[in-house]
Design a protein around this motif. Structure first.
Motif, PDB file in Angstrom:
ATOM      1  N   TRP A   1     -18.143-139.471  35.905  1.00  0.00           N
ATOM      2  CA  TRP A   1     -17.572-139.313  34.571  1.00  0.00           C
ATOM      3  C   TRP A   1     -17.503-137.832  34.231  1.00  0.00           C
ATOM      4  CZ3 TRP A   1     -22.380-141.318  35.566  1.00  0.00           C
ATOM      5  CH2 TRP A   1     -23.479-140.634  35.054  1.00  0.00           C
ATOM      6  N   HIS A   2     -16.567-137.506  33.362  1.00  0.00           N
ATOM      7  CA  HIS A   2     -16.395-136.144  32.843  1.00  0.00           C
ATOM      8  C   HIS A   2     -15.694-136.285  31.498  1.00  0.00           C
ATOM      9  CE1 HIS A   2     -15.292-131.686  33.494  1.00  0.00           C
ATOM     10  NE2 HIS A   2     -15.066-132.011  32.234  1.00  0.00           N
ATOM     11  N   GLU A   3     -16.463-136.129  30.442  1.00  0.00           N
ATOM     12  CA  GLU A   3     -15.927-136.266  29.084  1.00  0.00           C
ATOM     13  C   GLU A   3     -16.212-134.994  28.299  1.00  0.00           C
ATOM     14  OE1 GLU A   3     -14.188-138.911  27.913  1.00  0.00           O
ATOM     15  OE2 GLU A   3     -14.393-139.972  29.820  1.00  0.00           O
ATOM     16  N   GLU A   4     -15.305-134.669  27.390  1.00  0.00           N
ATOM     17  CA  GLU A   4     -15.473-133.487  26.540  1.00  0.00           C
ATOM     18  C   GLU A   4     -15.101-133.839  25.111  1.00  0.00           C
ATOM     19  OE1 GLU A   4     -13.535-129.912  27.866  1.00  0.00           O
ATOM     20  OE2 GLU A   4     -13.841-130.395  29.974  1.00  0.00           O
ATOM     21  N   ARG A   5     -15.753-133.128  24.180  1.00  0.00           N
ATOM     22  CA  ARG A   5     -15.346-133.239  22.782  1.00  0.00           C
ATOM     23  C   ARG A   5     -15.817-132.003  22.030  1.00  0.00           C
ATOM     24  NH1 ARG A   5     -18.293-138.386  20.138  1.00  0.00           N
ATOM     25  NH2 ARG A   5     -17.069-139.314  21.774  1.00  0.00           N
TER      26      ARG A   5
END
Length: 151
Positions: free
Chosen positions: A4-8
């Motif tokens: 997974w690779h999530e950004e915010r």
């Protein structure tokens, strides 16, 4: 293997967000971690180990977490950890914060979960990407919600 690779973007100062990842605050963002005990604290953090107990339903899993990478500058905060869960999964997780300005932080959460044996591989396939995405999103939501309380 699941990755997974999530950004915010979190509308909170980087130091206040990073504060949530400190040992004494970890349960605020990881409520299922019911115990987090330092085993060995290394200078510079990398190589430090912790015994964690994680509650899943009625079961409690105990495992050793190791700091694999660590950076703490005014502009960037980063910690990569690794642990083996239930002798079936090799998990690596990275938490990175980048200062955008005094009131905004880019939060990046990435990692991987690898089955170590037949059981681990089967369980990963059954759990699937969709369930993993839900867990990742819930974690990021919790970090953001707790950070907003700090603001």
């Amino acid at each position: 293997m699941i990755t997974w690779h999530e950004e915010r973007i979190i509308p909170v100062n980087i130091e206040k967000v990073w504060h949530l990842f400190e040992l004494e605050n970890i349960q605020r963002i990881m409520p299922n971690v019911v115990e987090n005990k330092v085993l060995e604290q290394k200078e510079g953090v990398v190589g430090s180990t912790y015994q964690q107990k994680y509650k899943e339903g009625k079961r409690i899993e105990t495992y050793i977490v190791e700091d694999l990478e660590y950076e703490n500058t005014p502009e960037k905060k980063h910690n990569k950890i690794g642990f083996t869960l239930a002798k079936a999964f090799d998990i690596k997780a990275e938490f990175t914060l980048h200062k955008i300005d005094e009131h905004q932080t880019r939060f990046i959460y990435k990692g991987e979960n690898k089955g170590l044996n037949f059981l681990g591989k089967v369980l990963l396939k059954l759990g699937g990407e969709k369930n993993n995405h839900k867990v990742v999103t819930e974690f990021m939501d919790r970090v953001e919600q707790e950070a907003l309380k700090e603001a």
